[in-house]
Write an enzyme that holds these catalytic residues in place. Structure first.
Site, PDB file in Angstrom:
ATOM      1  CG  ASP A 171       3.747  68.395 -13.094  1.00 54.30           C
ATOM      2  OD1 ASP A 171       3.409  67.966 -11.829  1.00 54.30           O
ATOM      3  OD2 ASP A 171       4.695  68.205 -13.722  1.00 54.30           O
ATOM      4  CG  MET A 215       6.953  70.473 -12.638  1.00 51.92           C
ATOM      5  SD  MET A 215       5.517  71.255 -13.304  1.00 51.92           S
ATOM      6  CE  MET A 215       5.463  72.466 -12.171  1.00 51.92           C
ATOM      7  CG  HIS A 216       4.890  64.397 -10.700  1.00 51.56           C
ATOM      8  ND1 HIS A 216       3.887  65.433 -10.312  1.00 51.56           N
ATOM      9  CD2 HIS A 216       4.349  63.249 -10.960  1.00 51.56           C
ATOM     10  CE1 HIS A 216       2.631  64.498 -10.476  1.00 51.56           C
ATOM     11  NE2 HIS A 216       2.897  63.429 -10.917  1.00 51.56           N
ATOM     12  NE  ARG A 217       0.649  64.800 -14.135  1.00 51.33           N
ATOM     13  CZ  ARG A 217      -0.245  63.775 -14.125  1.00 51.33           C
ATOM     14  NH1 ARG A 217      -0.209  62.718 -14.371  1.00 51.33           N
ATOM     15  NH2 ARG A 217      -1.464  63.913 -13.093  1.00 51.33           N
TER      16      ARG A 217
END
Length: 370
Positions: free
Chosen positions: A283, A204-206
């Site tokens: 994501d 998860m990084h967006r």
């Protein structure tokens, strides 16, 4: 024919590696690698170069991190000197990162042809900086190498001539096929003490998910609830880790039982974790593709995807950042074993098809029928 292959962030390495190997097998091509240094973690860059059997970059620009404008400007300034000095016949850019756009702009202004790998992908969401990078790069590129039918459809709708569009497949899958056996020899699953086919894997990084406190708190709830039912492996992006610290949630995160919290992993280790996971929650763009090929259920926490073929294949599903909904779907899809019809040309031979196009430079080409 001197070709400059541009890499900036880690996903680029998996795409350039098979293409560089294929180009090097032909006497006609002199393949060079330019690493812009856009990615902040040089140690991880080294790991990826070593694991993907890439030679050391011929040019390293070392631009580092910064705002989108700062990073793009630094890449342009540094890459302009490279192009003027090396006088390449072609610049190859891949994906949708800032380096992709910056180097495409420089090459075009210096009248050097540009090839864009992964052309035509569209999320329809211009709030994503990657979407802007894709749109602009495709407008100025001379060769548009497409991974899926939607890419052809978008480019045609945008008025691009068919003789610039080449349906070749997916270089990410070339790397996966090439290194799958080697990844199986890693001990990452055993080292973590998880059982194959039972655990969940998360990335998860967006910014839309992690750059605000409400999103990070929702993510923490998702982590807690998944880990209460099954082991959860989470190689954590530095951006995401920084947000947990910023919002004072790091202690809660690290105290979650059943959570294996890791730093960024090498390509081989992560490939092994993907292949043996019960479900992947992400994501990321590329992970949607890799899980489709591996036939592993994937839940993508986004409103849109630029890779609709993964939805059509039945392996990927879009979900909002809603803890109750995400945990429910993890519970439902983890026991399944989706059997996907592989997208066209996702067969490990995309690099060879790109080389064939470049060998036939100057000849008319057509897009294979959809």
């Amino acid at each position: 024919m001197t070709i400059l292959n541009v890499v900036g962030a880690r996903p680029n390495f998996m795409k350039v590696a098979p293409l560089h190997r294929a180009l090097e097998q032909h006497d006609r091509f002199d393949s060079k690698i330019v690493h812009t240094g856009q990615h902040y973690d040089e140690q991880m860059s080294d790991v990826f170069f070593n694991q993907l059997e890439l030679p050391r970059p011929d040019v390293y620009l070392g631009v580092g991190s910064g705002s989108h404008a700062e990073q793009t400007a630094r890449v342009m300034t540094a890459f302009e000197e490279v192009v003027e000095d090396m006088e390449p016949d072609l610049v190859v850019v891949v994906g949708d990162v800032n380096s992709t756009l910056a180097c495409a702009l420089v090459a075009t202004k210096l009248h050097v042809p540009v090839a864009h790998v992964e052309a035509g992908l569209r999320s329809g969401d211009r709030r994503m900086p990657e979407e802007i990078n894709r749109l602009v790069t495709d407008r100025i590129a001379d060769y548009l190498f497409v991974t899926e039918q939607s890419g052809i459809d978008h480019l045609r709708q945008e008025g691009v001539s068919d003789n610039k569009i080449f349906f070749v497949g997916n270089l990410m899958i070339d790397s996966l096929v090439h290194f799958r056996e080697k990844a199986a020899d890693t001990s990452i699953v055993e080292d973590l003490g998880v059982e194959e086919g039972t655990y969940a894997l998360m990335t998860m990084h967006r910014p839309a998910n992690v750059d605000h406190e409400e999103g990070v708190r929702a993510l923490l709830r998702i982590i807690e609830d998944i880990a209460a039912e099954r082991s959860l492996v989470f190689p954590m992006h530095p951006r995401t880790r920084n947000r947990f610290e910023e919002f004072g949630l790091e202690d809660e995160l690290t105290s979650v039982e059943g959570l294996r919290l890791l730093g960024p992993l090498g390509y081989l280790e992560f490939l092994r974790l993907m292949e043996t996971a019960a479900v992947v929650v992400t994501d990321s763009g590329g992970i949607q593709e890799e899980t489709t090929f591996l036939e592993v259920p994937c839940l993508t926490l986004r409103d849109h995807t630029e890779r609709p073929v993964t939805i059509e294949a039945g392996t990927n599903e879009l979900l909002p950042l809603d803890p109750a909904r995400v945990v429910e779907r993890v519970r439902e899809v983890a026991p399944t074993d989706p059997s996907a019809e592989q997208p066209r040309y996702w067969d490990g031979r995309t690099a060879d098809r790109i080389v064939e196009v470049l060998e036939a430079e100057g000849h008319e080409a057509s897009v294979p029928a959809s």
